[in-house]
Design an enzyme around this catalytic site. Structure first.
Site, short mmCIF file in Angstrom:
data_model
loop_
_atom_site.label_atom_id
_atom_site.label_comp_id
_atom_site.label_asym_id
_atom_site.label_seq_id
_atom_site.Cartn_x
_atom_site.Cartn_y
_atom_site.Cartn_z
N ASP A 167 0.86 -1.19 0.00
CA ASP A 167 0.00 0.00 0.00
C ASP A 167 0.89 1.24 0.00
O ASP A 167 1.91 1.30 0.69
CB ASP A 167 -0.91 0.00 1.23
CG ASP A 167 -2.04 1.00 1.10
OD1 ASP A 167 -3.20 0.57 0.93
OD2 ASP A 167 -1.77 2.22 1.14
N ASN A 225 -13.13 -2.95 2.32
CA ASN A 225 -14.05 -1.81 2.46
C ASN A 225 -15.00 -1.80 1.27
O ASN A 225 -14.59 -2.06 0.14
CB ASN A 225 -13.26 -0.50 2.51
CG ASN A 225 -12.34 -0.43 3.71
OD1 ASN A 225 -12.67 -0.91 4.79
ND2 ASN A 225 -11.16 0.15 3.53
N GLY A 239 -15.66 3.18 3.65
CA GLY A 239 -14.33 3.77 3.52
C GLY A 239 -13.60 3.39 2.24
O GLY A 239 -12.40 3.60 2.12
N GLN A 240 -14.33 2.82 1.25
CA GLN A 240 -13.67 2.43 0.00
C GLN A 240 -13.33 3.66 -0.84
O GLN A 240 -14.18 4.56 -0.99
CB GLN A 240 -14.58 1.49 -0.81
CG GLN A 240 -13.90 0.94 -2.06
CD GLN A 240 -14.75 -0.11 -2.79
OE1 GLN A 240 -15.90 -0.35 -2.44
NE2 GLN A 240 -14.16 -0.73 -3.80
N HIS A 245 -10.37 -5.27 -3.23
CA HIS A 245 -9.05 -5.57 -2.69
C HIS A 245 -9.18 -5.95 -1.23
O HIS A 245 -10.10 -5.50 -0.54
CB HIS A 245 -8.11 -4.38 -2.84
CG HIS A 245 -8.67 -3.07 -2.36
ND1 HIS A 245 -9.55 -2.32 -3.12
CD2 HIS A 245 -8.49 -2.38 -1.21
CE1 HIS A 245 -9.88 -1.23 -2.47
NE2 HIS A 245 -9.26 -1.23 -1.29
N HIS A 256 -7.10 -5.58 2.26
CA HIS A 256 -5.98 -4.98 2.99
C HIS A 256 -5.44 -6.04 3.95
O HIS A 256 -6.21 -6.60 4.74
CB HIS A 256 -6.44 -3.80 3.85
CG HIS A 256 -6.97 -2.63 3.09
ND1 HIS A 256 -6.23 -1.49 2.87
CD2 HIS A 256 -8.19 -2.40 2.53
CE1 HIS A 256 -6.97 -0.61 2.19
NE2 HIS A 256 -8.16 -1.14 1.99
P1 5GP Z 1 -9.71 1.55 0.11
O1 5GP Z 1 -9.80 2.88 0.83
O2 5GP Z 1 -10.37 1.62 -1.24
O3 5GP Z 1 -10.19 0.38 0.92
O4 5GP Z 1 -8.17 1.27 -0.09
C1 5GP Z 1 -7.44 1.80 -1.15
C2 5GP Z 1 -5.98 1.71 -0.74
O5 5GP Z 1 -5.20 1.92 -1.91
C3 5GP Z 1 -5.56 2.77 0.28
O6 5GP Z 1 -5.04 2.13 1.44
C4 5GP Z 1 -4.50 3.58 -0.45
O7 5GP Z 1 -3.42 3.98 0.37
C5 5GP Z 1 -4.05 2.63 -1.55
N1 5GP Z 1 -3.61 3.32 -2.75
C6 5GP Z 1 -4.19 4.39 -3.36
N2 5GP Z 1 -3.51 4.75 -4.45
C7 5GP Z 1 -2.47 3.88 -4.54
C8 5GP Z 1 -1.39 3.75 -5.50
O8 5GP Z 1 -1.25 4.49 -6.47
N3 5GP Z 1 -0.50 2.74 -5.26
C9 5GP Z 1 -0.61 1.89 -4.20
N4 5GP Z 1 0.34 0.94 -4.06
N5 5GP Z 1 -1.61 1.99 -3.29
C10 5GP Z 1 -2.52 2.97 -3.47
#
Ligand code: 5GP
Ligand code: ZN
Length: 114
Positions: free
Chosen positions: A30, A87, A93-94, A100, A102
């Site tokens: 991440d 999420n 919180g998505q 994906h 985490h």
């Molecule tokens: P969500 O909030 O959708 O559950 O998680 C998205 C995750 O993607 C977040 O933890 C964020 O830090 C990560 N993320 C967002 N943009 C990028 C990126 O460009 N590269 C990587 N490796 N992670 C990313």
């Protein structure tokens, strides 16, 4: 999906620290870690949210979970433990609309989460 960030990472069009990849799954660091270990596990198949999963995706989701567990073992965090999070939609919180998991570890996780 043309403009999907995680599709682009899966295709190698956007750089990421890739930890594992096979024909169906990609795992990477991440970019904004919330724990000492914060890894993202995605399917290569574009599925926007958990709400969009169908019965035929059950095996794929199982592979995502198994990949996460294997990664935790490789990182030596299987013991003492870790957290897997998915999420869904803004209320969950998505922020990236490609499903994906985490994988979070390396510190004590609180419950309930914030
Ligand atoms: P969500 O909030 O959708 O559950 O998680 C998205 C995750 O993607 C977040 O933890 C964020 O830090 C990560 N993320 C967002 N943009 C990028 C990126 O460009 N590269 C990587 N490796 N992670 C990313
Ligand atoms: Zn995608």
């Amino acid at each position: 999906m043309k403009d999907c960030l995680f599709c682009k990472i899966a295709k190698g069009e956007i750089p990421a620290k890739i930890l594992h990849q096979d024909d169906r799954i990609v795992a990477f660091d991440d970019i904004n870690p919330q724990a000492l270990y914060h890894k993202i596990i995605i399917p290569r198949k574009h599925i926007a949210t958990v709400n969009d999963l169908h019965a035929e995706d059950a095996d794929l989701v199982g592979q995502m979970v198994l990949s996460a567990a294997n990664l935790a073992k490789e990182l030596n965090i299987a013991e003492p433990g870790y957290r897997l999070v998915m999420n869904c939609n803004p209320g969950g919180g998505q922020t990236v609309y490609h499903i994906h998991i985490h994988l979070l570890g390396g510190r004590q996780m609180a419950w309930p989460p914030g």
